[in-house]
Design a protein around this motif. Structure first.
Motif, PDB file in Angstrom:
ATOM      1  N   SER A  96      -2.473   2.854   6.997  1.00  0.00           N
ATOM      2  CA  SER A  96      -2.047   2.785   5.603  1.00  0.00           C
ATOM      3  C   SER A  96      -2.242   4.110   4.882  1.00  0.00           C
ATOM      4  CB  SER A  96      -2.850   1.704   4.877  1.00  0.00           C
ATOM      5  OG  SER A  96      -4.223   2.080   4.811  1.00  0.00           O
ATOM      6  N   GLU A  97      -1.615   4.215   3.716  1.00  0.00           N
ATOM      7  CA  GLU A  97      -1.838   5.396   2.879  1.00  0.00           C
ATOM      8  C   GLU A  97      -3.305   5.510   2.498  1.00  0.00           C
ATOM      9  OE1 GLU A  97       2.567   5.640   0.714  1.00  0.00           O
ATOM     10  OE2 GLU A  97       0.804   5.066  -0.449  1.00  0.00           O
ATOM     11  N   THR A  98      -3.950   4.365   2.257  1.00  0.00           N
ATOM     12  CA  THR A  98      -5.368   4.390   1.890  1.00  0.00           C
ATOM     13  C   THR A  98      -6.209   5.014   2.996  1.00  0.00           C
ATOM     14  OG1 THR A  98      -5.102   2.410   0.514  1.00  0.00           O
ATOM     15  CG2 THR A  98      -7.336   2.977   1.193  1.00  0.00           C
ATOM     16  N   ASP A 143       0.817  -1.218   0.000  1.00  0.00           N
ATOM     17  CA  ASP A 143       0.000   0.000   0.000  1.00  0.00           C
ATOM     18  C   ASP A 143       0.846   1.260   0.000  1.00  0.00           C
ATOM     19  OD1 ASP A 143      -1.858   1.840   2.342  1.00  0.00           O
ATOM     20  OD2 ASP A 143      -2.554   1.405   0.327  1.00  0.00           O
ATOM     21  N   ARG A 144       2.151   1.136  -0.123  1.00  0.00           N
ATOM     22  CA  ARG A 144       2.976   2.296   0.179  1.00  0.00           C
ATOM     23  C   ARG A 144       4.127   2.466  -0.811  1.00  0.00           C
ATOM     24  NH1 ARG A 144       4.218   1.626   6.008  1.00  0.00           N
ATOM     25  NH2 ARG A 144       1.988   2.016   6.080  1.00  0.00           N
ATOM     26  N   GLU A 169      -7.117   2.841  12.376  1.00  0.00           N
ATOM     27  CA  GLU A 169      -7.110   3.753  11.235  1.00  0.00           C
ATOM     28  C   GLU A 169      -8.269   4.738  11.309  1.00  0.00           C
ATOM     29  OE1 GLU A 169      -4.952   0.957   7.856  1.00  0.00           O
ATOM     30  OE2 GLU A 169      -7.122   0.834   8.128  1.00  0.00           O
ATOM     31  N   HIS A 177      -3.738   4.512  -5.993  1.00  0.00           N
ATOM     32  CA  HIS A 177      -4.849   4.768  -5.063  1.00  0.00           C
ATOM     33  C   HIS A 177      -6.125   5.315  -5.696  1.00  0.00           C
ATOM     34  CE1 HIS A 177      -2.396   3.916  -1.568  1.00  0.00           C
ATOM     35  NE2 HIS A 177      -1.473   4.769  -1.966  1.00  0.00           N
ATOM     36  N   PRO A 206       2.963   6.842   8.948  1.00  0.00           N
ATOM     37  CA  PRO A 206       2.780   5.403   8.707  1.00  0.00           C
ATOM     38  C   PRO A 206       2.316   4.623   9.929  1.00  0.00           C
ATOM     39  CG  PRO A 206       4.815   6.171   7.709  1.00  0.00           C
ATOM     40  CD  PRO A 206       4.307   7.305   8.548  1.00  0.00           C
TER      41      PRO A 206
END
Length: 220
Positions: A75-77, A10-11, A159, A33, A71
């Motif tokens: 996640s980036e999402t 994801d990164r 998250e 993304h 981080p």
């Protein structure tokens, strides 16, 4: 062409901050993304032009917010969902302030037929998500926000807490309250249906005492 460094599923190595400084990395970040962001938006709006505009605004906002990604918080999402949530909320407030409905569409770029078809496919695919969000509308704002991110957008509690800027324990309490409220509402609806059926003399209808909803503690 320079190979795009990727760290995990994801990164991109260096994260959004690196992508914001490097056009090639940003393109890779966008491609990685954009589908997830588009689906997030499609769960909340039902117009392809609006979905396209909001998706573009979200990635523009990434350029200004890239330094905020951590981080350890997810996640980036998940981080993108936090930005997307703010952009969608801003759009809703903007629309609410408009005196004329047509002003929502003024000055927006034209979409190609293929773009519209693709977005309409996303909107159709995410219609169940929009129905779930509509069902959550009666919850208090804080509880609804946590439930949306976890039950609809599939984020973890950690998250979701990071997206909303709250502690994990607060997110867990709100999630528990939201689930309880939804269960209570469902039980109430079943009980009301049973009561109407009994009063109308429907054959086979359950009497209140026969329903598990009315069972004493420890029974049924």
């Amino acid at each position: 062409m320079k190979e795009t460094p990727v760290d995990g599923a994801d990164r991109i190595r260096g994260g959004p901050a690196a992508a914001a400084r490097d056009p090639q990395l940003f393109e890779a970040f966008y491609r990685r993304h954009v589908d997830a962001v588009t689906r997030f938006v499609a769960r909340r709006v039902d117009d392809p032009h609006t979905a396209a505009d909001l998706t573009a605004e979200i990635f523009l906002a990434v350029l200004d917010s890239a330094h905020t990604y951590r981080p350890r918080l997810g996640s980036e999402t998940a981080w993108l969902y936090g930005i997307a949530r703010n952009v969608v909320s801003s759009e809703r407030r903007r629309v609410a302030r408009e005196a004329e409905r047509d002003l929502r569409f003024s000055g927006r770029r034209l979409l190609e037929a293929d773009d519209i078809a693709r977005l309409e496919d996303n909107l159709d695919a995410e219609s169940p998500g929009r129905r779930v969000l509509a069902a959550l509308a009666r919850l208090p704002e804080g509880e609804r926000a946590v439930m949306e991110l976890i039950a609809v957008d599939q984020l973890t509690v950690t998250e979701a807490a990071a997206v909303l800027g709250i502690r994990q324990v607060t997110a867990r309490v709100r999630l528990h309250r939201a689930r309880k409220a939804l269960r209570d509402e469902a039980d109430s609806q079943v009980a009301e249906t049973d009561a109407r059926a009994v009063s109308s003399g429907v054959p086979g209808a359950r009497t209140p005492n026969a329903s598990p909803l009315y069972a004493k503690r420890g029974e049924a």
